[in-house]
Design an enzyme around this catalytic site. Structure first.
Site, PDB file in Angstrom:
ATOM      1  N   LYS A 115      39.615  35.803  44.887  1.00 59.86           N
ATOM      2  CA  LYS A 115      39.028  36.720  43.899  1.00 59.86           C
ATOM      3  C   LYS A 115      39.938  37.921  43.663  1.00 59.86           C
ATOM      4  O   LYS A 115      40.058  38.412  42.532  1.00 59.86           O
ATOM      5  CB  LYS A 115      37.642  37.167  44.351  1.00 59.86           C
ATOM      6  N   GLU A 199      33.274  45.772  44.751  1.00 57.44           N
ATOM      7  CA  GLU A 199      33.327  46.172  43.361  1.00 57.44           C
ATOM      8  C   GLU A 199      32.000  46.801  42.980  1.00 57.44           C
ATOM      9  O   GLU A 199      30.988  46.632  43.678  1.00 57.44           O
ATOM     10  CB  GLU A 199      33.646  44.984  42.450  1.00 57.44           C
ATOM     11  N   HIS A 234      22.252  34.718  45.993  1.00 55.37           N
ATOM     12  CA  HIS A 234      23.498  34.676  45.215  1.00 55.37           C
ATOM     13  C   HIS A 234      23.940  33.244  44.933  1.00 55.37           C
ATOM     14  O   HIS A 234      25.107  33.026  44.582  1.00 55.37           O
ATOM     15  CB  HIS A 234      24.620  35.440  45.923  1.00 55.37           C
ATOM     16  N   ARG A 290      38.135  24.351  40.530  1.00 50.64           N
ATOM     17  CA  ARG A 290      37.625  23.020  40.886  1.00 50.64           C
ATOM     18  C   ARG A 290      36.572  22.621  39.860  1.00 50.64           C
ATOM     19  O   ARG A 290      36.243  23.386  38.963  1.00 50.64           O
ATOM     20  CB  ARG A 290      36.984  23.060  42.271  1.00 50.64           C
TER      21      ARG A 290
END
Length: 640
Positions: A115, A199, A234, A290
């Site tokens: 990420k 973040e 999540h 993927r």
């Protein structure tokens, strides 16, 4: 490409086998000791044992997978999703072994699979990203300083992997140390990499992702977006396309940014660029290098076979379509069927009875289930994916809800009914669900799952009489019947009238019933019924679209609630590995305080104190495997 080894298990292995067989490519399955009898093993042309039970000893062992490819004569490897699918070192090892890797180049996985690295590429390509810290310094002090700079709330994320693992929402500075520790632990266990980033957190965005595809000849296109906003822990459980919130103009801009990101890293193959959509603004989350779990949504909408595209691109062929030739029609929705209850607690066990819904046009079911399938605690809780396609969103919701109603899965808890209730919730039906949907409306969804009185009575009758020889003679006496369903106790007086006819008294209500070979009729309503006995002695009953788990208390003496040793014990509700113990004997704890952490089905679960009290003993230790019903801690007896 003559023989393809699939470095995965379960439904995605079966999915890849189907396309490979249609293309004339032989397939090789691999399996752990726990999956020896799995469907994907039987359906492949060849199967190779990896040994081991846990992922770390089987599906995450690159050396075993490459050895299996060599031993079986495979000339290509498809990683599926999860496990090593986004591991650049594994991709390189496959290539170094002289095999074809059905996936993006290792360098692109390096550039986008992390990420942090993906955000760096995004900034170069002009793709919007949220303010955050993506640096190499992983010290707690640095994270604390950066979080203060960014401003709370922040989201802690694992740099590697996906599937919602290693993510923690942090509202204040005092929550940050525990969130960093927990996220790092989960990331290490799931991906072998404990690096994190933080973040700025958006509190009510949508999760919208774009399917991209690129070939080795410089062509890259997108196949529209998928809205994956309905999530728990999540992790997505409902995905749909098109998104109710995306206009044609926004779709074009999302697609442009997704393609720019992929091209900026020299990407080849199938990939998904994930964004957070907040009002009219969107920000990059990550790129999954993927095939996605939810790729059937795009396939149903486009009529394309994305696995076939992956294989053709791996062979060096160009993309079969240009961007202008892509045609998307109608609406598609997918739900993920999982071995978990309505509180998202995972459950291992045996599927004692399974039946698909009728798979007419516009309905697809990707799974690896059959009656007798064993669901272990070692892998993800997802059992399969049910997908519906229709001309309109409302028709797709209706088709998918009906298909869930017709699916039979007995022997262990599942989220089948929960998913159907989500689809029918007015907020989802209106297209207004955002990521907090279940946090805000989960209790309302659960209330819809409470079986009506008629279903409770019918389930009690089915559990007692279904499958028994029917007597022709009426009984002059009523039989008392007491069953417990979740937190509800149902008391009945039942008199047999002969030939399956029953007269039922439930409090002030009287019912006429009939039990047939595979049906129970109550007050004129006939529904198909099924009963299986679980390993704990409970009966799992299906009546119509209702799944009920009940315990026969007819011959059990009543026990005052809150009394006896059971009231002092906290027991495990599911299988798993104990990874942390936060308390010791003698500690005074408050209700809701985290006592232990159990890792099950690749997710860490914090086990909280059910009440205030003092701990008399802690019965388990870190590293220990625990099972349902096992005593974890014992509270001291409270003074009268």
């Amino acid at each position: 490409m003559q023989k393809l080894l699939i470095a995965n298990r379960g439904e995605i292995s079966r999915r890849i086998i189907r396309t490979a067989r249609r293309m004339g490519i032989a397939t090789v399955a691999v399996f752990s000791d726990a999956d020896r009898d799995a469907l994907h093993v039987r359906e492949a042309d060849t199967a190779v044992a990896l040994g081991g039970t846990a992922s770390a000893d089987s599906y995450l062992r690159a050396d075993k997978l490459i050895a299996a490819a060599r031993a079986s004569g495979a000339d290509a490897v498809h990683p599926g999703y999860g496990f090593l699918s986004e591991n650049a070192d594994f991709a390189q090892a496959v290539i170094d072994a002289g095999l074809t890797w059905v996936g993006p180049p290792p360098a692109a996985i390096h550039a986008l699979g992390s990420k942090s690295a993906a955000k760096a590429v995004a900034l170069r390509q002009g793709v919007p990203v949220l303010p955050g810290y993506f640096g190499a310094d992983q010290s707690e002090a640095t994270f604390a300083a950066e979080a203060q700079r960014i401003g709370y709330p922040v989201m802690v994320k694992a740099v590697a992997g996906g599937g919602g693992r290693g993510m923690r929402l942090v509202h204040s500075a005092d929550q940050l140390p525990a969130a960093l520790h927990s996220a790092r632990s989960e990331a290490l266990a799931g991906f072998g990499n404990g690096d994190l980033l933080i973040e700025r957190a958006l509190l009510a965005p949508r999760h919208v992702e774009v399917q991209v595809f690129a070939d080795a000849h410089g062509h890259c296109i997108h196949l529209g977006e998928r809205d994956c906003s309905v999530q728990r822990r999540h992790q997505k459980i409902i995905e749909e396309s098109p998104s109710p919130a995306v206009s044609p103009e926004l779709r074009a801009e999302l697609g442009r940014c997704a393609v720019a990101l992929a091209q900026g890293a020299g990407y080849v193959g199938a990939g998904t660029v994930e964004f957070l959509l907040d009002g009219g603004q969107f920000f990059l989350m990550e790129m999954n290098t993927r095939l996605q779990v939810e790729h059937p949504v795009t396939e149903m909408l486009s009529g394309l076979d994305l696995v076939e595209w992956q294989i053709r691109v791996a062979r060096g062929q160009p993309l079969p379509l240009t961007q202008e030739q892509v045609q998307l029609s109608g609406h598609a929705i997918e739900v993920r069927l999982c071995a978990e209850d309505e509180h998202f607690t995972p459950h291992a066990g045996t599927v004692q009875r399974f039946a698909e819904p009728p798979l007419a046009e516009g309905l697809r079911f990707d799974h690896a289930l059959e009656s007798g399938s064993v669901v272990t605690p070692h892998y993800d809780a997802m059992l399969g994916k049910l997908i519906a396609h229709a001309p309109t969103r409302a028709e797709a919701i209706d088709r998918l809800g009906n298909a869930l109603d017709e699916t039979v899965l007995l022997g262990l808890p599942s989220n089948r009914a929960f998913l159907a209730a989500c689809l029918r919730h007015p907020v989802f039906a209106a297209g207004d669900a955002t990521i907090p949907f279940l946090a805000q409306h989960g209790d309302c969804v659960r209330e819809a799952l409470v079986p009506p009185h008629a279903a409770q009575v019918a389930a009690a009758l089915a559990a007692t009489w279904l499958g028994r020889p029917l007597t022709a003679l009426p009984s002059p006496f009523a039989r008392p019947l007491r069953v417990r369903l979740s937190e509800t106790t149902v008391d009945l007086q039942v008199r047999e009238l002969g030939h399956g006819a029953l007269q039922v008294q439930a409090g002030e209500q009287r019912h006429q019933a009939h039990v047939g070979t595979d049906t129970v009729t109550l007050d004129g309503l006939t529904q198909v019924a099924a009963v299986v006995r679980g390993p704990d002695g409970h009966r799992h009953v299906r009546w119509g679209a209702h799944d009920l788990r009940l315990q026969d208390l007819s011959h059990t003496a009543a026990v005052a609630s809150g009394s006896g040793p059971a009231a002092r014990e906290l027991r495990a509700r599911f299988n798993g590995k104990l990874v942390a113990v936060a308390v010791q004997p003698g500690d005074r704890v408050a209700r809701g305080q985290t006592l232990l952490t159990i890792e099950s089905m690749k997710i860490e679960h914090q086990i909280a104190a059910p009440r205030d009290g003092t701990l008399a003993s802690v019965s388990v230790a870190p590293g220990q495997q625990v099972g349902p019903g096992q005593v974890l801690v014992i509270f001291e007896a409270e003074a009268a």
